[in-house]
Design a protein around this motif. Structure first.
Motif, PDB file in Angstrom:
ATOM      1  N   VAL A 123       0.834  -1.208   0.000  1.00  0.00           N
ATOM      2  CA  VAL A 123       0.000   0.000   0.000  1.00  0.00           C
ATOM      3  C   VAL A 123       0.857   1.243   0.000  1.00  0.00           C
ATOM      4  O   VAL A 123       0.609   2.223  -0.710  1.00  0.00           O
ATOM      5  CB  VAL A 123      -0.959  -0.015   1.210  1.00  0.00           C
ATOM      6  N   ILE A 124       1.921   1.212   0.839  1.00  0.00           N
ATOM      7  CA  ILE A 124       2.791   2.386   0.919  1.00  0.00           C
ATOM      8  C   ILE A 124       3.463   2.630  -0.430  1.00  0.00           C
ATOM      9  O   ILE A 124       3.560   3.768  -0.907  1.00  0.00           O
ATOM     10  CB  ILE A 124       3.829   2.196   2.041  1.00  0.00           C
ATOM     11  N   ASN A 177       3.033   5.968  -2.604  1.00  0.00           N
ATOM     12  CA  ASN A 177       4.190   6.753  -3.051  1.00  0.00           C
ATOM     13  C   ASN A 177       4.207   6.901  -4.570  1.00  0.00           C
ATOM     14  O   ASN A 177       4.595   7.933  -5.107  1.00  0.00           O
ATOM     15  CB  ASN A 177       5.486   6.088  -2.568  1.00  0.00           C
ATOM     16  N   LEU A 178       3.795   5.836  -5.255  1.00  0.00           N
ATOM     17  CA  LEU A 178       3.735   5.921  -6.720  1.00  0.00           C
ATOM     18  C   LEU A 178       2.698   6.948  -7.178  1.00  0.00           C
ATOM     19  O   LEU A 178       2.932   7.708  -8.114  1.00  0.00           O
ATOM     20  CB  LEU A 178       3.386   4.545  -7.302  1.00  0.00           C
ATOM     21  N   LEU A 179       1.549   6.988  -6.473  1.00  0.00           N
ATOM     22  CA  LEU A 179       0.522   7.983  -6.819  1.00  0.00           C
ATOM     23  C   LEU A 179       1.010   9.398  -6.570  1.00  0.00           C
ATOM     24  O   LEU A 179       0.673  10.332  -7.300  1.00  0.00           O
ATOM     25  CB  LEU A 179      -0.764   7.716  -6.032  1.00  0.00           C
ATOM     26  N   LYS A 203       4.165  10.286  -6.739  1.00  0.00           N
ATOM     27  CA  LYS A 203       5.147  10.526  -7.799  1.00  0.00           C
ATOM     28  C   LYS A 203       4.474  10.873  -9.099  1.00  0.00           C
ATOM     29  O   LYS A 203       4.959  11.710  -9.861  1.00  0.00           O
ATOM     30  CB  LYS A 203       6.011   9.271  -7.960  1.00  0.00           C
ATOM     31  N   ARG A 204       3.338  10.211  -9.386  1.00  0.00           N
ATOM     32  CA  ARG A 204       2.611  10.490 -10.637  1.00  0.00           C
ATOM     33  C   ARG A 204       1.776  11.773 -10.567  1.00  0.00           C
ATOM     34  O   ARG A 204       1.145  12.179 -11.526  1.00  0.00           O
ATOM     35  CB  ARG A 204       1.691   9.326 -10.977  1.00  0.00           C
ATOM     36  N   GLY A 205       1.711  12.414  -9.428  1.00  0.00           N
ATOM     37  CA  GLY A 205       0.989  13.682  -9.308  1.00  0.00           C
ATOM     38  C   GLY A 205      -0.486  13.530  -9.008  1.00  0.00           C
ATOM     39  O   GLY A 205      -1.221  14.504  -9.067  1.00  0.00           O
ATOM     40  N   VAL A 206      -0.938  12.314  -8.652  1.00  0.00           N
ATOM     41  CA  VAL A 206      -2.359  12.118  -8.364  1.00  0.00           C
ATOM     42  C   VAL A 206      -2.690  12.603  -6.958  1.00  0.00           C
ATOM     43  O   VAL A 206      -3.741  13.171  -6.708  1.00  0.00           O
ATOM     44  CB  VAL A 206      -2.739  10.638  -8.547  1.00  0.00           C
ATOM     45  N   LEU A 207      -1.775  12.334  -5.981  1.00  0.00           N
ATOM     46  CA  LEU A 207      -1.983  12.727  -4.591  1.00  0.00           C
ATOM     47  C   LEU A 207      -0.954  13.778  -4.185  1.00  0.00           C
ATOM     48  O   LEU A 207       0.182  13.792  -4.685  1.00  0.00           O
ATOM     49  CB  LEU A 207      -1.852  11.517  -3.667  1.00  0.00           C
ATOM     50  N   THR A 208      -1.371  14.614  -3.219  1.00  0.00           N
ATOM     51  CA  THR A 208      -0.398  15.501  -2.573  1.00  0.00           C
ATOM     52  C   THR A 208       0.317  14.727  -1.481  1.00  0.00           C
ATOM     53  O   THR A 208      -0.146  13.666  -1.016  1.00  0.00           O
ATOM     54  CB  THR A 208      -1.100  16.721  -1.978  1.00  0.00           C
ATOM     55  N   GLN A 209       1.458  15.249  -1.050  1.00  0.00           N
ATOM     56  CA  GLN A 209       2.225  14.565  -0.005  1.00  0.00           C
ATOM     57  C   GLN A 209       1.431  14.483   1.281  1.00  0.00           C
ATOM     58  O   GLN A 209       1.479  13.482   2.013  1.00  0.00           O
ATOM     59  CB  GLN A 209       3.558  15.291   0.211  1.00  0.00           C
ATOM     60  N   GLN A 210       0.648  15.532   1.580  1.00  0.00           N
ATOM     61  CA  GLN A 210      -0.135  15.534   2.813  1.00  0.00           C
ATOM     62  C   GLN A 210      -1.181  14.423   2.786  1.00  0.00           C
ATOM     63  O   GLN A 210      -1.363  13.684   3.754  1.00  0.00           O
ATOM     64  CB  GLN A 210      -0.800  16.896   3.003  1.00  0.00           C
ATOM     65  N   ASN A 211      -1.897  14.301   1.653  1.00  0.00           N
ATOM     66  CA  ASN A 211      -2.892  13.235   1.536  1.00  0.00           C
ATOM     67  C   ASN A 211      -2.231  11.868   1.617  1.00  0.00           C
ATOM     68  O   ASN A 211      -2.779  10.915   2.187  1.00  0.00           O
ATOM     69  CB  ASN A 211      -3.652  13.363   0.224  1.00  0.00           C
TER      70      ASN A 211
END
Length: 601
Positions: free
Chosen positions: A61-62, A66-68, A70-78
């Protein structure tokens, strides 16, 4: 069975871009993370039981989170929030009793960039899909992407269209033109004019033939609404500008002390299409015939009923047959005529009955040929001399006053309608003669038109037009030997004329060449055209032909040069120069220059 699925990474494009284009809320990602955590934990227990090794249950899951990021789908906070939640779920899962081991079917990444994603049960995927759908619809409503059921159904069945034309016009007259030509249309409109010269009247109204007119600024504005009432049934209304109720022009001159301008009902019709090849229309509508301005002005609308058919031949799909049948009331007689008599005259409605048949042949990708023949029967147009009319006894009209046309331009042969009785109490020749005028002929027209579209050097569109018209009712001898003889179309401007001075004819023709796009739509499109027209005095009704060439009417010949250029989509500038002179009679040369800016929507 819980399995792993392999996702191809595809770099920064392909699947990654598709993910980025989807708006996924934090709640949805949380649900996905929980589902994946559960799946990972189950797999971890199975692996641990089978191999005896312990692996971090939250690692997959982690890695996915992290991949999401990296791909710009999620912010680091989320991502941090999801990782914390995944770790908490993993800790809870470790405390649960281990289940019996289940054989695994794993597909390890086989290429760089592949990602191993645990299998998500169908029920979980359905829940995620439903939640995404609900949130997307809610967001669409909030941001006005879509507003289902916001407007009533009839709005989707309404279409609005219109156009506006700005024009600057210059009229040029030859200094050698004849002067004093009687304006018979104005005479009829004023209820008659006394030509005896014994009523103290000035000269009759006449046509301007010598004084140039410059910078005649005008507009033409039209606004229409079309509604689809039901399948195959529609109705339309159009309002238009215009100086008056002239049937062949919607031009409104500017100026006049900045006064308000007129708006007229230009179209009002109901159209019904019972089959794909037949259309029925009634009311007031556009010209339903395949024709040019040789016979009918482009602004002319038709009152009445018409049936149009169009059908491709089953044995030759490139050939399409078309045709039109119509009945059109042109002019009703006054139902209270004569007004000062208890006995009223019968109805003598002027009608146009018309039929046209033609074919269109698409020869190949660059050549198209279209032709048609038509018969236009204008009934009851010919005027006749009235019974003896004793206006001096108080009569206000004569028996054939209804024969006077509602509208004329100039060119057709005319006759006097009133047989006015001399007042016996006055000296011979001094009785007032307030005359009205009617047409000397009926007009039964045979018309043939041909149009060829091709390309020049396989690049430039080229259209060739030709049309011929003949008034089958024209007979000069009939007019000369009728009780009422012609009062115009003589080869001299002198008042002392004889039968030998009468000149007229019943033929007309037109040739036109257009290079470029015939109908401008897109920016940068253009066309150039040149045409020659020849129209004898009684070839067609002068009331309905082109109102710009020779400033309207018949008995004219000459050329027209024009050019158009689209400055934007559905907006274009144009220039036309129309040079015309008389076919018969005293000299009358009129040239017209028109500069225009047009826009439509």
């Amino acid at each position: 069975m819980i399995q792993k699925m392999v996702l191809r990474g595809g770099g920064q494009h392909g699947g990654g871009s598709a993910i980025r284009r989807t708006r996924i809320s934090f709640a949805v990602l949380t649900a996905l993370g929980m589902a994946l955590t559960t799946g990972v934990h189950a797999q971890s227990l199975e692996t641990q039981a089978a191999t005896g090794t312990a692996a971090p249950t939250e690692s997959t899951v982690i890695n996915l989170i992290n991949l999401l990021v990296k791909r710009g789908v999620l912010t680091q906070q989320n991502a941090n929030d999801l990782i914390s939640q995944a770790q908490a779920e993993a800790a809870q899962a470790k405390a649960a009793a281990a289940r019996p081991p289940v054989p695994l079917v794993a597909h390890a990444p086989t290429q760089p960039g592949d990602v191993a994603v645990p299998y998500v049960p169908q029920v979980v995927r359905d829940q995620i899909r439903d939640q995404v759908k609900q949130e997307v619809v809610a967001q669409a409503k909030a941001e006005n992407w879509a507003q289902p059921n916001t407007f009533p159904d009839w709005v989707s069945r309404i279409k609005i269209d219109g156009d506006l034309r700005l024009r600057d016009q210059f009229d040029f007259y030859s200094p050698r033109n004849v002067t004093g030509l009687t304006n018979f249309a104005a005479v009829n409109q004023m209820g008659g004019f006394d030509f005896s010269g014994n009523s103290g009247n000035a000269a009759p109204p006449s046509i301007n033939t010598t004084t140039n007119r410059s910078n005649l600024f005008s507009i033409r504005a039209r606004l229409g609404v079309t509604a689809q009432v039901a399948e195959g049934l529609s109705t339309g209304i159009q309002l238009a500008s215009g100086n008056d109720n002239d049937p062949v022009s919607t031009t409104q001159f500017l100026g006049g002390g900045f006064d308000k301008k007129n708006i007229w009902l230009n179209k009002a019709y109901i159209s019904y299409t019972p089959t794909s090849w037949l259309n029925l229309i009634g009311g007031r509508f556009d010209n339903p015939f395949f024709s040019s301005d040789l016979v009918f002005d482009p602004d002319l609308e038709f009152d009445g009923f018409a049936a149009n058919f169009r059908h491709a031949l089953p044995v030759a799909a490139d050939v399409t047959l078309f045709g039109t049948l119509g009945a059109f009331p042109v002019q009703y007689s006054d139902d209270n005529f004569p007004s000062n008599s208890p006995v009223k005259a019968g109805s003598d409605t002027k009608w146009l009955f018309a039929g046209q048949f033609g074919a269109e042949w698409k020869i190949n990708e660059t050549n198209r040929l279209k032709g048609a023949i038509a018969y236009y029967d204008f009934q009851n147009t010919r005027g006749s001399l009235s019974s003896p009319c004793a206006l001096f006894l108080g009569a206000t009209s004569c028996s054939t006053d209804n024969d006077a046309p509602d509208f004329m331009q100039k060119g057709n042969t005319l006759i006097a309608l009133r047989n006015i009785v001399d007042n016996p109490n006055l000296a011979p020749g001094t009785t007032p003669q307030p005359q009205l005028f009617g047409l000397a002929y009926n007009y039964r027209l045979f018309d043939a038109k041909l149009e060829w579209d091709t390309k020049l050097m396989d690049r430039y569109k080229l259209r060739l037009d030709g049309e011929f018209v003949r008034n089958l009712s024209f007979d000069a001898n009939q007019a000369l030997h009728a009780p009422a003889t012609p009062v115009n179309n003589f080869n001299t401007a002198s008042a002392n004329v004889s039968e030998s001075d009468y000149r007229s004819g019943g033929n007309g023709y037109m040739f036109k060449v257009t290079l470029g796009e015939p109908d401008l739509v897109e920016k940068g499109q253009w066309n150039f055209s040149i045409a020659y027209k020849y129209l004898q005095p009684d070839a067609v009704l002068d009331a309905f032909t082109d109102s710009d060439f020779h400033l309207g009417g018949t008995n004219a010949k000459g050329y027209v040069i024009g050019a158009q250029y689209a400055v934007a989509r559905d907006a274009w500038v144009s220039a036309r120069y129309l040079s015309a002179r008389e076919v018969y009679g005293p000299p009358l040369v009129i040239d017209v220059l028109q500069l225009e800016l047009n826009a439509r929507f």
